[in-house]
Every structure is written in structure tokens, then in C-alpha cells.
Design a protein around this motif. Structure first.
Motif, short mmCIF file in Angstrom:
data_model
loop_
_atom_site.label_atom_id
_atom_site.label_comp_id
_atom_site.label_asym_id
_atom_site.label_seq_id
_atom_site.Cartn_x
_atom_site.Cartn_y
_atom_site.Cartn_z
N TYR A 1 15.35 2.21 -19.80
CA TYR A 1 13.91 2.44 -19.90
C TYR A 1 13.09 1.20 -19.54
CZ TYR A 1 15.14 6.86 -22.08
OH TYR A 1 15.65 8.11 -22.31
N ILE A 2 13.75 0.12 -19.20
CA ILE A 2 13.02 -1.06 -18.75
C ILE A 2 12.42 -0.80 -17.37
CG2 ILE A 2 13.25 -3.48 -18.06
CD1 ILE A 2 15.33 -3.83 -20.21
N SER A 3 13.13 -0.01 -16.56
CA SER A 3 12.68 0.28 -15.19
C SER A 3 11.31 0.96 -15.15
CB SER A 3 13.72 1.12 -14.47
OG SER A 3 13.31 1.45 -13.17
N PRO A 4 11.08 2.08 -15.88
CA PRO A 4 9.74 2.69 -15.83
C PRO A 4 8.65 1.80 -16.40
CG PRO A 4 11.11 3.77 -17.48
CD PRO A 4 12.02 2.90 -16.67
N LEU A 5 8.99 0.98 -17.40
CA LEU A 5 8.01 0.06 -17.96
C LEU A 5 7.61 -0.98 -16.92
CD1 LEU A 5 6.48 -0.91 -20.54
CD2 LEU A 5 8.44 -2.42 -20.95
N PHE A 6 8.60 -1.53 -16.25
CA PHE A 6 8.36 -2.57 -15.23
C PHE A 6 7.56 -2.01 -14.06
CE2 PHE A 6 9.78 -4.51 -11.21
CZ PHE A 6 9.33 -5.81 -11.41
N PHE A 7 7.98 -0.86 -13.53
CA PHE A 7 7.31 -0.30 -12.35
C PHE A 7 5.93 0.25 -12.70
CE2 PHE A 7 11.73 -0.17 -10.72
CZ PHE A 7 11.52 -0.89 -9.56
N GLY A 8 5.76 0.71 -13.93
CA GLY A 8 4.42 1.11 -14.36
C GLY A 8 3.49 -0.08 -14.38
N PHE A 9 3.99 -1.20 -14.88
CA PHE A 9 3.21 -2.44 -14.94
C PHE A 9 2.87 -2.93 -13.54
CE2 PHE A 9 2.78 -7.01 -14.97
CZ PHE A 9 2.00 -7.26 -16.09
N ILE A 10 3.86 -2.97 -12.65
CA ILE A 10 3.66 -3.46 -11.29
C ILE A 10 2.71 -2.56 -10.50
CG2 ILE A 10 4.78 -3.88 -9.07
CD1 ILE A 10 5.26 -6.07 -11.11
N SER A 11 2.88 -1.24 -10.62
CA SER A 11 2.03 -0.32 -9.87
C SER A 11 0.58 -0.43 -10.31
CB SER A 11 2.53 1.12 -10.02
OG SER A 11 2.51 1.52 -11.38
N ALA A 12 0.35 -0.60 -11.62
CA ALA A 12 -1.01 -0.78 -12.13
C ALA A 12 -1.61 -2.09 -11.63
CB ALA A 12 -1.02 -0.74 -13.65
N PHE A 13 -0.81 -3.13 -11.65
CA PHE A 13 -1.27 -4.45 -11.21
C PHE A 13 -1.71 -4.39 -9.75
CE2 PHE A 13 -0.94 -8.80 -9.73
CZ PHE A 13 -1.44 -9.52 -10.81
N ILE A 14 -0.88 -3.76 -8.90
CA ILE A 14 -1.19 -3.67 -7.47
C ILE A 14 -2.41 -2.77 -7.23
CG2 ILE A 14 -0.34 -2.82 -5.24
CD1 ILE A 14 2.47 -3.61 -6.17
N GLY A 15 -2.50 -1.68 -8.00
CA GLY A 15 -3.58 -0.72 -7.78
C GLY A 15 -4.95 -1.20 -8.22
N ILE A 16 -4.99 -2.08 -9.23
CA ILE A 16 -6.28 -2.50 -9.80
C ILE A 16 -6.72 -3.88 -9.35
CG2 ILE A 16 -7.52 -2.87 -11.99
CD1 ILE A 16 -5.75 -0.86 -13.28
N ILE A 17 -5.81 -4.70 -8.86
CA ILE A 17 -6.15 -6.09 -8.52
C ILE A 17 -7.22 -6.22 -7.43
CG2 ILE A 17 -4.34 -6.43 -6.78
CD1 ILE A 17 -5.46 -8.97 -9.51
N PRO A 18 -7.33 -5.29 -6.43
CA PRO A 18 -8.42 -5.44 -5.44
C PRO A 18 -9.77 -5.28 -6.13
CG PRO A 18 -6.73 -3.96 -4.62
CD PRO A 18 -6.44 -4.18 -6.07
N PRO A 19 -10.79 -6.07 -5.75
CA PRO A 19 -12.11 -5.96 -6.37
C PRO A 19 -12.67 -4.55 -6.24
CG PRO A 19 -11.97 -7.93 -5.02
CD PRO A 19 -10.74 -7.13 -4.73
#
Length: 210
Positions: free
Chosen positions: A3-21
Motif C-alpha cells: 500500500y505504499i505504492s498508491p500513497l506515493f503515486f497519489g502524492f506525486i500525481s497531486a504534486f504534479i497536477g497542482i504545482i503549476p500556477p
């Protein structure tokens, strides 16, 4: 460990999706600048609450799509038409946005919480974004559509979203210096992204039929 995988990829996908202004993160930074960190954090909490529901809905929709390859192809064709139209609009039709400095009035934390919910609800980008992400991850066996994995993935999205919002709140002054440049070139940036997506989608459609 599984279950580390969905936690990690959820975190990364949110980071990539929200980081642009964007509207939400820049508004959070402005609220912090004008009204303080407490109101800004309440704004962020309201936005994240709506994001949670959007991610759950997106994954539910993705689960259905994942079982229907024919539906996936149909959505690709619709997506190609939409992204092609958006590319034409942003690159050749839309006017360049003007930078405007708006003053935010002092408001209660409750009003800021609901403002965060409102702006987040008006932003439909997370739904197709997380539909794509979840299907992509599932195709590589990095994510499954069982209840536990979904909840862990959403927790990762919440953590990643909060981190990005907190970054904008904490480093607003540095971001503000580059805001005008970004706003003047926003149509070109968006148009280029939609053009790339259109090309990739067209290639997938051609490969499917031929």
C-alpha cells in the motif's frame, strides 16, 4: 508494503497536477499575503475537501472505464476533438490575459473555507486528470481499484495537495515576481500542452484502427 505504492503515486500525481500556477494556489497565496496564514490555511482546507470528493468520483469513473476498452477508445476520440478545439482557441483566438491586481478584503476563516470549496468545485481539471492517472497506473499494476488502495491513494493526494498549497503560501513573494510573465504567456503554455495531448491522442486512435 503493497500500500505504499498508491500513497506515493497519489502524492506525486497531486504534486504534479497542482504545482503549476493556477487560480486556487495563487488565491491561497494572496489570502496569506493579505490576511495571514490562518485564513489561508482555512481556504486550503476548503479546497482540499472538494478535491477529495473529485478524486473519489474520478476513480469510480476510471474503474468503470477500465472494464470497457471500447469506451476508452470512444473517450479518446471525444478527447481529441475537445483538445484540438482548445488548442485552436488558446493559440489563435483567445486574447492575452491582462495582469490585474485585486485587493482582498478581510474576511473570516469560515468565509475563506467556503471560498476554497467554491473555487475548487469550479475547477473540473482534477476529475479527468485523476481518471487518466488511475487508469495509467492500473495498466502498469501500480494501482488497483480495491477500496483500501483507493482510500490510501486519496490520502496521498491530500498530502501532496496540502504540501503544494503550503509551498505557495510560504513562498508567495518569490512566486509573485514571476506571475506577470506567466499570465502573459498562459494562453501559449496551455495551447502547447493541449496540442501535445491532441497529437498523442491522435496517434493512439490511429494505432487502434490501423
Amino acid at each position: 508494503m503493497i500500500y505504499i505504492s498508491p500513497l506515493f503515486f497519489g502524492f506525486i500525481s497531486a504534486f504534479i497536477g497542482i504545482i503549476p500556477p493556477g487560480l486556487i494556489n495563487m488565491t491561497a497565496a494572496k489570502v496569506n499575503h493579505k490576511e495571514g496564514k490562518r485564513n489561508a490555511l482555512w481556504f486550503v482546507l476548503g479546497a482540499i475537501l472538494v478535491i477529495c470528493f473529485q478524486v473519489f468520483f474520478a476513480i469510480f469513473f476510471a474503474k468503470i472505464i477500465n472494464r470497457r476498452p471500447d469506451l476508452v477508445t470512444f473517450l479518446r476520440e471525444i478527447g481529441f476533438g475537445i483538445f484540438t478545439a482548445l488548442t485552436i482557441y488558446f493559440l489563435w483566438i483567445a486574447k492575452k490575459p491582462k495582469s490585474k491586481s485585486k485587493k482582498l478584503k478581510k474576511n473570516s476563516k469560515t468565509k475563506r473555507f467556503f471560498l476554497g470549496m467554491l473555487l475548487s468545485a469550479l475547477n473540473f481539471f482534477p476529475i479527468p486528470y485523476y481518471v487518466f492517472v488511475s487508469i495509467f497506473l492500473a495498466s502498469y499494476k501500480l494501482f488497483s481499484f480495491d477500496t483500501t488502495s483507493i482510500f490510501i491513494f486519496v490520502n496521498g493526494v491530500v498530502a501532496g495537495s496540502f504540501l503544494v498549497f503550503y509551498f505557495y503560501i510560504s513562498f508567495f513573494d518569490r512566486i509573485e515576481n514571476k506571475r506577470d510573465y506567466i499570465m502573459k504567456n498562459m494562453n501559449t503554455i496551455i495551447g502547447s500542452i493541449t496540442a501535445l495531448i491532441s497529437i498523442l491522442t491522435l496517434i493512439n486512435i490511429i494505432n487502434y484502427y490501423w
